[in-house]
Motif scaffolding. Structure first.
Motif, PDB file in Angstrom:
ATOM      1  N   GLN A  89       3.495  -6.041 -14.192  1.00 23.71           N
ATOM      2  CA  GLN A  89       2.284  -5.484 -13.961  1.00 23.71           C
ATOM      3  C   GLN A  89       2.242  -4.522 -12.791  1.00 23.71           C
ATOM      4  N   GLU A  92       4.534  -1.609 -14.116  1.00 26.05           N
ATOM      5  CA  GLU A  92       3.801  -0.836 -14.845  1.00 26.05           C
ATOM      6  C   GLU A  92       2.811   0.235 -14.426  1.00 26.05           C
ATOM      7  N   SER A  93       2.351  -0.300 -13.047  1.00 27.05           N
ATOM      8  CA  SER A  93       1.251   0.485 -12.475  1.00 27.05           C
ATOM      9  C   SER A  93       1.806   1.547 -11.612  1.00 27.05           C
ATOM     10  N   ARG A  94       3.193   1.746 -11.500  1.00 23.70           N
ATOM     11  CA  ARG A  94       3.822   2.798 -10.708  1.00 23.70           C
ATOM     12  C   ARG A  94       3.358   4.317 -11.202  1.00 23.70           C
ATOM     13  N   VAL A  98       3.469   5.377 -15.320  1.00 22.66           N
ATOM     14  CA  VAL A  98       2.121   5.730 -16.061  1.00 22.66           C
ATOM     15  C   VAL A  98       2.043   7.082 -16.542  1.00 22.66           C
ATOM     16  N   GLU A 133       1.818   3.278  -6.258  1.00 25.11           N
ATOM     17  CA  GLU A 133       1.117   2.206  -7.192  1.00 25.11           C
ATOM     18  C   GLU A 133      -0.494   2.557  -7.203  1.00 25.11           C
ATOM     19  N   ARG A 135      -4.085   1.860  -8.750  1.00 27.87           N
ATOM     20  CA  ARG A 135      -5.118   0.871  -9.068  1.00 27.87           C
ATOM     21  C   ARG A 135      -6.125   0.936 -10.129  1.00 27.87           C
ATOM     22  N   PRO A 136      -6.879   0.176 -10.863  1.00 26.87           N
ATOM     23  CA  PRO A 136      -7.610   0.196 -11.815  1.00 26.87           C
ATOM     24  C   PRO A 136      -8.885   1.413 -11.748  1.00 26.87           C
ATOM     25  N   TRP A 165      -4.196  -0.208 -21.979  1.00 29.15           N
ATOM     26  CA  TRP A 165      -4.694  -0.210 -20.467  1.00 29.15           C
ATOM     27  C   TRP A 165      -4.709   1.003 -19.983  1.00 29.15           C
ATOM     28  N   PHE A 177      -6.124   5.027 -15.429  1.00 21.76           N
ATOM     29  CA  PHE A 177      -5.370   3.779 -15.373  1.00 21.76           C
ATOM     30  C   PHE A 177      -6.617   2.776 -15.608  1.00 21.76           C
ATOM     31  N   ASN A 179      -6.692  -0.825 -16.232  1.00 21.68           N
ATOM     32  CA  ASN A 179      -6.321  -2.152 -15.934  1.00 21.68           C
ATOM     33  C   ASN A 179      -5.127  -2.350 -15.876  1.00 21.68           C
ATOM     34  N   TYR A 180      -4.576  -3.586 -15.301  1.00 18.08           N
ATOM     35  CA  TYR A 180      -3.077  -4.008 -15.399  1.00 18.08           C
ATOM     36  C   TYR A 180      -3.041  -4.494 -16.810  1.00 18.08           C
TER      37      TYR A 180
END
Length: 201
Positions: A89, A92-94, A98, A133, A135-136, A165, A177, A179-180
């Motif tokens: 997770q 994936e949030s990098r 994204v 990174e 964030r949602p 997501w 973005f 959510n994770y």
């Protein structure tokens, strides 16, 4: 390990998995690289070897160096939840991942280049750090003067929103973005538990 810039088909063949996406060369030579690749009898791989191979596969897939990867793992281990899932997770949030998932770039390498050349905005501000990174709730968009770039237009054309997501507005070239992602939503063929076991030794 410095960032790999050699032939990607060779790496895909090493892991017996097209980790960089569809690859005609890999399909044609679906066996390990090297002059004896097709005929060589592979020795039985140890448990450690299997775990190490899975970690290397994840690093090559996402284009992350060893120190970065270890730092992400340590951060995942400190968080609550299943460490392996949290690890994926966080990766994936990098920002580079994204940008790739949103379809702004056809590859993660291309996404890193767009970010490094300051074509991408996060929450309206120029960002040139691919490892940032998200964030949602964070908004990712293409800089106004970069919206006419052929490489971006070609990548976005014909690509719908494939990931639940992420939210993407092709007209505005802006995404969110949300959510994770859950583990089952991440398409990469990685056995994250083996990576956890390797780092836990």
């Amino acid at each position: 390990m410095a960032r790999y810039i050699g032939p990607k088909s060779r790496i895909a063949r090493k892991f017996r998995d097209p980790i960089f996406g569809p690859d005609k060369s890999y399909e044609k030579k679906n066996y390990p690289p090297g002059m004896h690749g097709q005929n060589k009898r592979r020795a039985k791989v140890s448990e450690y070897g299997t775990q190490l191979m899975e970690k290397q596969k994840a690093k090559y897939t996402y284009g992350i160096l060893e120190r970065q990867f270890r730092n992400i793992f340590l951060k995942a281990a400190r968080k609550g939840g299943i460490t392996g899932e949290v690890l994926l997770q966080l990766i994936e949030s990098r920002l580079d991942n994204v940008v790739y998932r949103m379809g702004i770039s056809p590859t993660r390498d291309g996404a890193r280049q767009l970010i490094g050349h300051r074509h991408i905005l996060v929450n309206g501000k120029v960002v040139n750090i691919p490892s940032m990174e998200l964030r949602p709730g964070d908004l990712v968009s293409v800089r106004e003067r970069s919206k006419s770039l052929e490489v971006i237009i070609n990548s976005i054309t014909g690509r719908g929103n494939q990931y639940p997501w992420l939210e993407w507005d092709g007209g505005m070239m802006t995404g969110k973005f949300m959510n994770y992602p859950e583990r089952e939503q991440i398409p990469e063929n990685i056995r994250e538990q083996l990576i956890v076991e390797l780092y836990s030794k």
